[in-house]
Enzyme design. Structure first.
Site, PDB file in Angstrom:
ATOM      1  N   SER A  19       0.820  -1.206  -0.014  1.00 37.46           N
ATOM      2  CA  SER A  19      -0.025   0.196  -0.038  1.00 37.46           C
ATOM      3  C   SER A  19       1.058   1.073  -0.107  1.00 37.46           C
ATOM      4  O   SER A  19       2.272   1.321   0.412  1.00 37.46           O
ATOM      5  CB  SER A  19      -0.814   0.173   1.148  1.00 37.46           C
TER       6      SER A  19
ATOM      7  N   TYR B 124      -1.668  -1.107  10.190  1.00 33.63           N
ATOM      8  CA  TYR B 124      -1.770  -1.455   8.641  1.00 33.63           C
ATOM      9  C   TYR B 124      -0.468  -0.980   8.090  1.00 33.63           C
ATOM     10  O   TYR B 124       0.216  -1.767   7.207  1.00 33.63           O
ATOM     11  CB  TYR B 124      -3.050  -0.719   8.166  1.00 33.63           C
TER      12      TYR B 124
END
Length: 279
Positions: free
Chosen positions: A158, A171
């Site tokens: 990401s 995350y």
């Protein structure tokens, strides 16, 4: 873990393409980005093992078989002990080889660091970093075998793993760790004919980013029910130079490119797929 072996007719009329005869494992492939990746690889001739937590894996595999793609479903929680190894075994048992692995399964919870609990932090590391490590460790002996073509690993990270992501420490940390794993394995496995790369999606419209507005307010991981809290993506669209939110198909296209023979000299790299946007 259950494997749907209802694929006796799968592959009859399988599409010709650059991945004909190759076997791909895609985690989190029951919907969203993972399903788009499975469709893309399947349409290019790959036989696909579809992994997800629930019966959505069965539905996705059935859809692929309808299109002529050889596909089986593997329903299982890859954060549980032994399941990554079973996933790799399912690919070998079903199709006899393993050529492509896409570590895609993921989700996110949101809280500032001072409010984030161990119960929010740990599952992020388990699913987004430890599970891919275990899958690749189990798959390694099959991937490094001599072959006429290079084997491919693509890890879905990401932009948050590159630049950080406020209120998403677990995350972002896990996705950053996945990039380190990517670069390390590129160096370790390159001599054996394996390329290892990552894609880093930006703003992409999925059920996880839409959150409750998309009809889902939780996800079950390792027996725990964890909340999904998505931001309204329409408010962020003007920040993207291309002036649109990404789609799962955009990410699938990037994964596809890295798996092509034309990308055989690309390894240890991270391809940002964000329409020109970086937070």
């Amino acid at each position: 873990m259950p494997v749907n072996k209802a694929h006796d007719d799968a592959g009859k009329g399988r599409p010709e393409g650059p991945f004909k005869g190759r076997v791909a494992v895609v985690t989190g492939a029951g919907r969203g980005i993972g399903l788009a990746i499975a469709r893309k690889l399947g349409s290019a001739g790959a036989q696909v093992v579809v992994n997800d937590l629930s019966s959505v894996a069965d539905a996705a595999a059935a859809e692929l078989r309808e299109s002529g793609t050889g596909a089986v479903a593997f329903v299982g929680d890859i954060t549980r002990d032994g399941v990554p190894e079973q996933l790799v075994e399912a690919a070998i048992d079903s199709f006899g080889s393993l050529d492509i692995i896409v570590n895609n399964a993921g989700y996110a919870t949101y809280a500032p660091v001072l409010e984030m609990t161990d119960g929010q932090w740990a599952p992020m590391l388990d699913l987004l970093l430890t599970a891919p490590f275990r899958i690749l460790r189990a798959a390694g002996p099959h991937l490094v075998k001599p072959a006429e073509h290079l084997r491919k690993v693509v890890n879905v990270s990401s932009v948050g793993g590159i630049s950080g992501s406020p209120n998403s420490a677990g995350y972002a940390a896990a996705k950053a760790g996945l990039l380190g794993l990517t670069r390390t394995l590129a160096k370790e496995w390159g001599p054996y004919g394996v390329t290892v790369n990552a894609v880093a999606p930006g703003l992409v419209r999925t059920r996880l980013t839409e959150g409750p507005a998309g009809g889902h307010d939780h996800i079950d991981i390792a027996g725990e029910r964890l909340p999904l809290i998505g931001a309204p993506l329409t408010e962020l669209e003007s920040m993207v130079p291309l002036r649109r939110i990404g789609t799962p198909e955009d990410i699938a296209g990037a994964v596809y490119m890295l798996c092509l023979s034309e990308a055989d000299y690309v390894s240890g790299e991270t391809l940002v797929v964000g329409g020109g946007w970086m937070p």
